[in-house]
Design a protein around this motif. Structure first.
Motif, short mmCIF file in Angstrom:
data_model
loop_
_atom_site.label_atom_id
_atom_site.label_comp_id
_atom_site.label_asym_id
_atom_site.label_seq_id
_atom_site.Cartn_x
_atom_site.Cartn_y
_atom_site.Cartn_z
N VAL A 285 6.77 2.56 -5.26
CA VAL A 285 5.70 2.43 -4.33
C VAL A 285 4.32 2.59 -5.31
CG1 VAL A 285 4.14 3.16 -2.58
CG2 VAL A 285 6.51 3.29 -2.29
N PHE B 96 6.96 -1.85 -3.66
CA PHE B 96 5.93 -2.18 -2.93
C PHE B 96 4.72 -2.42 -3.73
CE2 PHE B 96 2.24 -0.36 -0.28
CZ PHE B 96 2.47 -1.23 0.74
N ALA C 223 6.29 -1.83 6.53
CA ALA C 223 6.64 -1.85 5.09
C ALA C 223 7.97 -1.15 4.75
CB ALA C 223 5.54 -1.35 4.36
N LEU D 148 11.28 -2.87 3.12
CA LEU D 148 11.83 -2.30 1.96
C LEU D 148 13.28 -1.94 2.11
CD1 LEU D 148 8.68 -0.05 0.72
CD2 LEU D 148 9.76 -2.11 -0.63
#
Length: 275
Positions: free
Chosen positions: A4, A66, A164, A168
């Motif tokens: 991330v 991300f 999100a 993912l």
């Protein structure tokens, strides 16, 4: 393993916390590991992503990435190349319904990366009202700003983080670009009223000329291109209901968080007692 970027930001932090709480391995990239304050057990990687080779080794074993445009900037293309070489399979990009030129360039890099991709397109973040109005509310009962009748559908960043995480961890959003909003269209004056109700104070929104608003926002350190794009968006939405989608509910199986609920969760920040 999920990597991330922008891990301590308004979306990145709740995303890291959500993934970690669900038992997913997370590598959280931040410029200042000492100040990160992320949950114990999260791999915190201190790096400046203007030099993406600094995290080349950290991409090993990562399945999904991300990508926060504010964190990666002009280095996105190089980072994506390194990710593909390391065996990363998917990239989830935080973009927007309205896209500025730098973010558009990152979208193009994502499209050309050869990775599976999801592009998240949120509208206005509820936290934007905190950044713009909390100081004024702590100082008095009047919020000064442009375009009182401009309408937005503010989204709780925690909802965005939850979407999100789905992007993912599952395949359901691959190749999709969901437009993500809060559940209702509100004028700026109405949003200030919502805050006033929660605080039990008679707050009001006082419309000021756009140039005066621009000077105030510049004083908060907001870059001029961002201010200009924001003011243009507000001008275009005066007396026009904001786009409201059901994408959050369709993806998460629950309604998007109303603005009033988000405000109640952040009252201390509006009062000035946020720790």
């Amino acid at each position: 393993m999920i990597l991330v970027t922008g891990a301590t930001g308004g979306v990145g932090r709740p995303l890291v916390e959500l993934l970690h709480a669900g038992g997913t391995g997370v590598r959280a990239v931040t410029r200042n590991a000492a100040a990160a304050g992320l949950p114990a057990g999260v791999e915190v990687v201190e790096a400046d992503l203007n030099q993406p080779t600094a995290i080349a080794d950290e991409l090993t074993g990562v399945s999904s990435l991300f990508l926060n445009p504010e964190a990666v900037g002009d280095s996105a293309r190089d980072l994506l190349k390194l990710a593909r070489e390391a065996g990363v399979r998917r990239v989830v990009l935080l973009s927007g319904i309205a896209v500025d030129p730098p973010t558009l360039a990152i979208e193009e890099a994502v499209a050309e990366s050869g990775l599976e991709r999801v592009i998240l397109r949120p509208g206005m973040f509820a936290t934007g009202t905190l950044a713009l109005w909390a100081g004024q509310i702590r100082a008095g009962d009047t919020v000064a700003g442009p375009y009182a009748r401009s309408q937005q559908a503010p989204i709780d960043p925690r909802d965005l983080a939850a979407v999100a995480a789905q992007a993912l961890l599952t395949d359901e959003l691959v190749k999709r670009e969901p437009k993500l909003t809060g559940p209702e269209s509100l004028t700026h004056a109405e949003m200030v009223g919502v805050i006033g109700t929660a605080l039990e104070r008679p707050l009001r929104y006082e419309e000021v000329p756009p140039e005066a608003a621009k000077r105030g926002m510049a004083g908060l350190g907001i870059p001029e291109p961002v201010i200009d794009a924001y003011l243009a968006l507000l001008r275009e939405t005066v007396d026009r209901p904001a786009l409201v989608t059901d994408e959050v509910e369709r993806i998460l199986g629950r309604p998007a968080t109303p603005y009033a609920a988000w405000v109640r969760d952040h009252l201390d920040a509006f009062r000035g007692t946020d720790s």
